[in-house]
Design an enzyme around this catalytic site. Sequence first.
Site, short mmCIF file in Angstrom:
data_model
loop_
_atom_site.label_atom_id
_atom_site.label_comp_id
_atom_site.label_asym_id
_atom_site.label_seq_id
_atom_site.Cartn_x
_atom_site.Cartn_y
_atom_site.Cartn_z
N ARG A 254 -6.38 12.44 -22.07
CA ARG A 254 -5.40 11.40 -21.72
C ARG A 254 -4.03 11.84 -22.22
O ARG A 254 -3.02 11.73 -21.54
CB ARG A 254 -5.77 10.03 -22.32
CG ARG A 254 -4.64 9.02 -22.15
CD ARG A 254 -4.95 7.55 -22.41
NE ARG A 254 -6.03 7.28 -23.30
CZ ARG A 254 -6.00 7.40 -24.63
NH1 ARG A 254 -4.88 7.78 -25.24
NH2 ARG A 254 -7.06 7.14 -25.36
N TYR B 25 11.47 -1.04 -2.59
CA TYR B 25 10.06 -0.88 -2.20
C TYR B 25 9.29 -2.15 -2.59
O TYR B 25 9.42 -2.64 -3.73
CB TYR B 25 9.49 0.34 -2.92
CG TYR B 25 8.02 0.54 -2.71
CD1 TYR B 25 7.53 0.92 -1.47
CD2 TYR B 25 7.12 0.33 -3.74
CE1 TYR B 25 6.17 1.08 -1.26
CE2 TYR B 25 5.76 0.49 -3.55
CZ TYR B 25 5.29 0.86 -2.30
OH TYR B 25 3.94 1.02 -2.10
N ASP C 156 14.62 6.26 -7.56
CA ASP C 156 13.36 6.55 -6.89
C ASP C 156 13.68 7.55 -5.79
O ASP C 156 14.30 7.22 -4.79
CB ASP C 156 12.76 5.25 -6.33
CG ASP C 156 11.39 5.47 -5.68
OD1 ASP C 156 11.13 6.58 -5.19
OD2 ASP C 156 10.59 4.51 -5.66
N LYS D 54 3.48 10.71 -1.45
CA LYS D 54 4.21 10.91 -0.20
C LYS D 54 4.50 12.40 0.00
O LYS D 54 3.59 13.17 0.18
CB LYS D 54 5.47 10.04 -0.21
CG LYS D 54 5.24 8.60 -0.72
CD LYS D 54 4.34 7.77 0.17
CE LYS D 54 3.87 6.47 -0.49
NZ LYS D 54 4.91 5.60 -1.02
C1 LIG Z 1 4.93 4.47 -1.91
C2 LIG Z 1 6.14 4.25 -2.73
C3 LIG Z 1 6.05 3.85 -4.06
C4 LIG Z 1 4.72 3.52 -4.72
O1 LIG Z 1 3.93 4.64 -4.87
P1 LIG Z 1 2.32 4.62 -4.91
O2 LIG Z 1 2.00 6.05 -5.06
O3 LIG Z 1 1.86 4.02 -3.61
O4 LIG Z 1 1.93 3.78 -6.07
C5 LIG Z 1 7.23 3.71 -4.77
N1 LIG Z 1 8.42 3.95 -4.21
C6 LIG Z 1 8.54 4.33 -2.92
C7 LIG Z 1 9.89 4.57 -2.36
C8 LIG Z 1 7.41 4.50 -2.13
O5 LIG Z 1 7.54 4.86 -0.86
#
Ligand SMILES: *Cc1c(COP(=O)(O)O)cnc(C)c1O
Length: 396
Positions: free
Chosen positions: A45, A97, A169, A194
């Site tokens: 961890r 988001y 982000d 993504k």
């Molecule tokens: C998908 C997404 C998230 C969340 O990520 P997960 O991997 O689904 O928890 C946060 N910010 C943006 C811009 C996203 O597209």
Amino acid sequence: MSNATRIIHSIPTDPLTGAIAVPIYQTSTFVQEAPGVNKGYDYARTGNPTRAALESIVADLEGGSTGTAFASGLAAIDAVLKLLSEGDEIVAVDDIYGGAYRLFTHIYGKFGISVRYVDTTRPEEVFDAITPKTKLVWIESPTNPTLKVSDIAAIARITKAAGVLLCVDNTFATPVLQQPLALGADIVVHSATKYLGGHSDLIAGVVVTKDPGLGARIRFIQNASGAILGPFDAWLVIRGIETLSCRVRLHCTNALRVAQFLETHPAVAEVFYPGLPSHPNYEVAARQATGFGGIVSFSLKQDSEATAVSFVTGTKLFQLAESLGGVKSLLCHPATMTHKSIPEGQRRAAGIRPSLVRLSVGLEDAGDLIADLDAALARVAAARTTAVANSLADAS
Ligand SMILES: *Cc1c(COP(=O)(O)O)cnc(C)c1O
């Protein structure tokens, strides 16, 4: 050295065996010679060599000091929020988001942390919203799903002067196109689910900080809260990163062609793509990023949820699914899918109309993708013609 070369060679060969691929250390613990005497790892961890490789690769790509990898993008966002205390305030982008909105409102709201949502494409709104209690400014650029682009350097000047942390982000842009830390941000988060992973086969998140002290605080939270990324998924993200640069370039090329096609289509009301000169933030986007990304949103002239639903179920190559950034093209209807948890009034204020459709433009041939969209738009138009004819027949 070019970005493409740097990215590929940021992935280390295994120091023990020379393996060219990073090994998967599928282990929970590490044998110690004596209490506290180990080879740099004690419990998985706290640290795992496969995860550590990913963490340093992403830190390097973003130009930061410390990377920390989490079980999801939201777990990464959650770790940043845990830097705050009761009574602190956040200023956040209004087009945030949906999952971040839900976390901020329904989890952190309970612990006395409040959020002001502003249009961060206007840095003066960020300036005006900061109070002595503000500890964090949260932006996404480009945003999801209306692709708003905020001037990161301008906002960073405001947060620096106010002594507030700026977190970006960077999921949509990726470090290939945009490096927020170099523009003055303190923290970058990614949903590695993504583009970093890039193949729609994992869920992961990463936090990168510029300052090592701040990085150590995030690492403490990572170990204390425990939402770590497992070694196999860390390995998959590393494998995705090997091709990040060429994938992202092709996503950009395809998305621009799709956006240009949609912009001239008679059934389309509005196209949101920062690479179109008609986009209100085109200049900022061109200045702070080296490309405009693979996400394109648009709304239909016939602005109803029903029309959007008939469109998103009518394409053959674009498949209906949440998420984005994979090699296969996806599409979704934010109002009923990804952004359902945002109240309708706030959704509309953020530009999410009932017919808004978001495309994640994949790596297929752009001509094939355009033909798919064209055919689905024609089907929607034909269905409308039939409906109008039927209602005229009923009326007569
Ligand atoms: C998908 C997404 C998230 C969340 O990520 P997960 O991997 O689904 O928890 C946060 N910010 C943006 C811009 C996203 O597209």
